[in-house]
Design a protein around this motif. Structure first.
Motif, mmCIF file in Angstrom:
data_model
loop_
_atom_site.group_PDB
_atom_site.id
_atom_site.type_symbol
_atom_site.label_atom_id
_atom_site.label_comp_id
_atom_site.label_asym_id
_atom_site.label_seq_id
_atom_site.Cartn_x
_atom_site.Cartn_y
_atom_site.Cartn_z
ATOM 1 N N THR A 38 -4.329 -29.243 13.381
ATOM 2 C CA THR A 38 -5.666 -29.360 13.778
ATOM 3 C C THR A 38 -6.616 -29.243 12.585
ATOM 4 O OG1 THR A 38 -5.674 -26.670 13.721
ATOM 5 C CG2 THR A 38 -5.092 -27.917 15.763
ATOM 6 N N THR A 39 -8.063 -29.665 12.578
ATOM 7 C CA THR A 39 -8.640 -29.713 11.774
ATOM 8 C C THR A 39 -9.303 -28.096 11.146
ATOM 9 O OG1 THR A 39 -10.431 -30.313 13.003
ATOM 10 C CG2 THR A 39 -9.448 -32.033 11.998
ATOM 11 N N SER A 79 -8.881 -32.571 16.295
ATOM 12 C CA SER A 79 -10.273 -32.330 15.513
ATOM 13 C C SER A 79 -11.109 -31.739 16.511
ATOM 14 C CB SER A 79 -10.665 -33.825 14.927
ATOM 15 O OG SER A 79 -10.718 -34.667 16.025
ATOM 16 N N ASN A 80 -10.763 -31.604 17.535
ATOM 17 C CA ASN A 80 -11.607 -30.935 18.687
ATOM 18 C C ASN A 80 -11.167 -29.863 19.665
ATOM 19 O OD1 ASN A 80 -14.409 -31.404 19.143
ATOM 20 N ND2 ASN A 80 -14.124 -33.040 20.574
ATOM 21 N N ILE A 137 -16.402 -39.359 11.992
ATOM 22 C CA ILE A 137 -15.867 -38.833 13.055
ATOM 23 C C ILE A 137 -14.193 -38.551 12.725
ATOM 24 C CG2 ILE A 137 -15.259 -38.591 15.566
ATOM 25 C CD1 ILE A 137 -17.684 -39.624 16.132
ATOM 26 N N PRO A 138 -13.507 -37.348 12.570
ATOM 27 C CA PRO A 138 -12.089 -37.214 12.046
ATOM 28 C C PRO A 138 -11.106 -37.595 13.114
ATOM 29 C CG PRO A 138 -13.225 -35.053 12.612
ATOM 30 C CD PRO A 138 -14.391 -36.179 12.871
ATOM 31 N N LEU A 299 -18.844 -25.489 26.004
ATOM 32 C CA LEU A 299 -18.077 -26.047 24.938
ATOM 33 C C LEU A 299 -17.876 -27.495 24.860
ATOM 34 C CD1 LEU A 299 -15.302 -23.347 25.190
ATOM 35 C CD2 LEU A 299 -17.108 -23.741 23.182
ATOM 36 N N GLU A 300 -18.001 -28.063 23.523
ATOM 37 C CA GLU A 300 -17.412 -29.407 23.372
ATOM 38 C C GLU A 300 -15.987 -29.449 23.074
ATOM 39 O OE1 GLU A 300 -19.923 -32.324 21.250
ATOM 40 O OE2 GLU A 300 -17.919 -32.802 20.086
ATOM 41 N N ILE A 301 -15.772 -28.408 22.424
ATOM 42 C CA ILE A 301 -14.206 -28.337 21.879
ATOM 43 C C ILE A 301 -13.394 -27.919 23.094
ATOM 44 C CG2 ILE A 301 -14.747 -27.783 19.520
ATOM 45 C CD1 ILE A 301 -14.052 -25.021 19.794
#
Ligand code: EPU
Length: 306
Positions: A38-39, A79-80, A137-138, A299-301
């Protein structure tokens, strides 16, 4: 050695599941640390972790989980997503090895695990700038499709021609853009947990400047510290980052997790943050923004319970 943690499977059943997984061509790991995938760099271990370049392996893994009633989770570039410190009590199916970009006239077909930056390299090589709105965007293309990633002016769903997904029984299905239920940072793919195998995108000639978009991101977003990108969706008519800033939370921290001073909708892992720190900070931000403005941030993540 079989892992101890296969919580929902016991004895003989767990060993049958593990040996059938091990028979796949792809790589199966036990007790795999999720922080490395994960980032934002947090999370405990997954009981099982599969990555494979063979779509048939991923389909078989989905079928096995369905057959055994075993939990599984689809992972792109991580990444999210925020895993729990306890990790994930099932199988994580990673698309990181499912790669490849194929030009097909004014379309490009790309496999799910392809990182967005290498997809952009490939399409820019054939003089097409129309996907450059995705610059900086990763994620992987599969994750970008599930989240309908993009910028305020354009999201990836708008350039989708066709997608091949695995449904919950491991069957391949082809979907047109109209079947995918794309809306702001949402899709049917995310909601129904469909595994994206590949996607065909339209290259419509829109002239996005990759360097300009990257420079704008570098100037306004904290790209050099571990994060999961924007944490919250923008509520209709508002900017989540501005609301968090106006609630006085820029720089606020819990343990080693901190609200970015550059863009308040990013939570940074300064090194050694736990998932619990980040979740606590998320709760504080939501409460404070609600108290100040009566706006509930969504939440977006994705937050995954362990
Ligand atoms: N703003 C503040 N304080 C902040 C952050 C932003 O006042 O701390 C203000 C800005 O000055 C601007 C407005 O809020 O006036 C909007 O900010 P920005 O242009 O940075 O865009 P955003 O709405 O915060 C969205 C996406 C980003 C994407 C940028 C591209 C969402 C939740 N975020 O951010 O996507 O990179 O546009 O411009 O839709 C992501 O999805 O992970 C992500 C980072």
């Amino acid at each position: 050695m079989l892992p101890e943690g296969g919580a929902l499977l016991r004895g003989v059943e767990r060993s049958a599941f593990a040996s059938r997984l091990s028979a796949l061509y792809g790589e199966v790991r036990f007790e795999e640390p999720l922080a490395c995938h994960t980032t934002i760099g947090v999370g405990g271990t997954a009981v099982f972790f599969l990555s494979s370049e063979h779509p048939a392996d991923l389909a078989e893994a989905v079928r096995l989980c369905a057959h055994h009633g075993y939990p599984y989770l689809l992972l792109g570039a991580g990444s999210n997503i925020l895993f729990s410190d306890r990790g994930y009590p099932g199988l994580v199916i990673s698309t990181e090895r499912l790669r490849g970009v194929f030009h097909e006239g004014d379309r490009v077909r790309v496999f799910a695990g392809e990182p967005l930056p290498t997809l952009l390299d490939a399409v820019n090589r054939v003089q097409t700038r129309s996907l450059n709105f995705l610059a900086g965007i990763p994620g992987s293309i599969g994750g970008a499709i599930a989240m309908n990633a993009g910028i305020p002016a354009r999201a990836i769903g708008e350039v989708v021609d066709e997608i091949a997904v695995l449904d919950l029984s491991g069957q391949v299905k082809r979907l047109r853009a109209a079947d995918c239920g794309f809306s702001y940072r949402k899709s049917r793919i995310l909601e129904e947990r469909l595994l994206v195998l590949w996607v065909r995108l339209r290259l419509d000639g829109a002239p996005y400047d990759r360097e300009e978009i990257l420079a704008h991101r570098r100037a306004h977003q904290p790209l050099c510290t571990c994060s999961a990108g924007c944490v919250f969706k923008n509520p209709p008519g508002f900017s989540a980052g501005r609301l968090i800033e106006e609630a006085g939370l820029k720089g606020f921290s819990v343990g080693m997790a901190k609200v970015s001073e550059k863009h308040a909708n990013f939570i940074l892992n300064l090194g050694g943050a736990t998932s619990a720190d980040i979740r606590k900070l998320i709760d504080i931000v939501r409460q404070k923004v609600y108290k100040s403005f009566r706006v509930l941030l969504e939440l977006e993540i994705e937050v995954i319970d362990g």
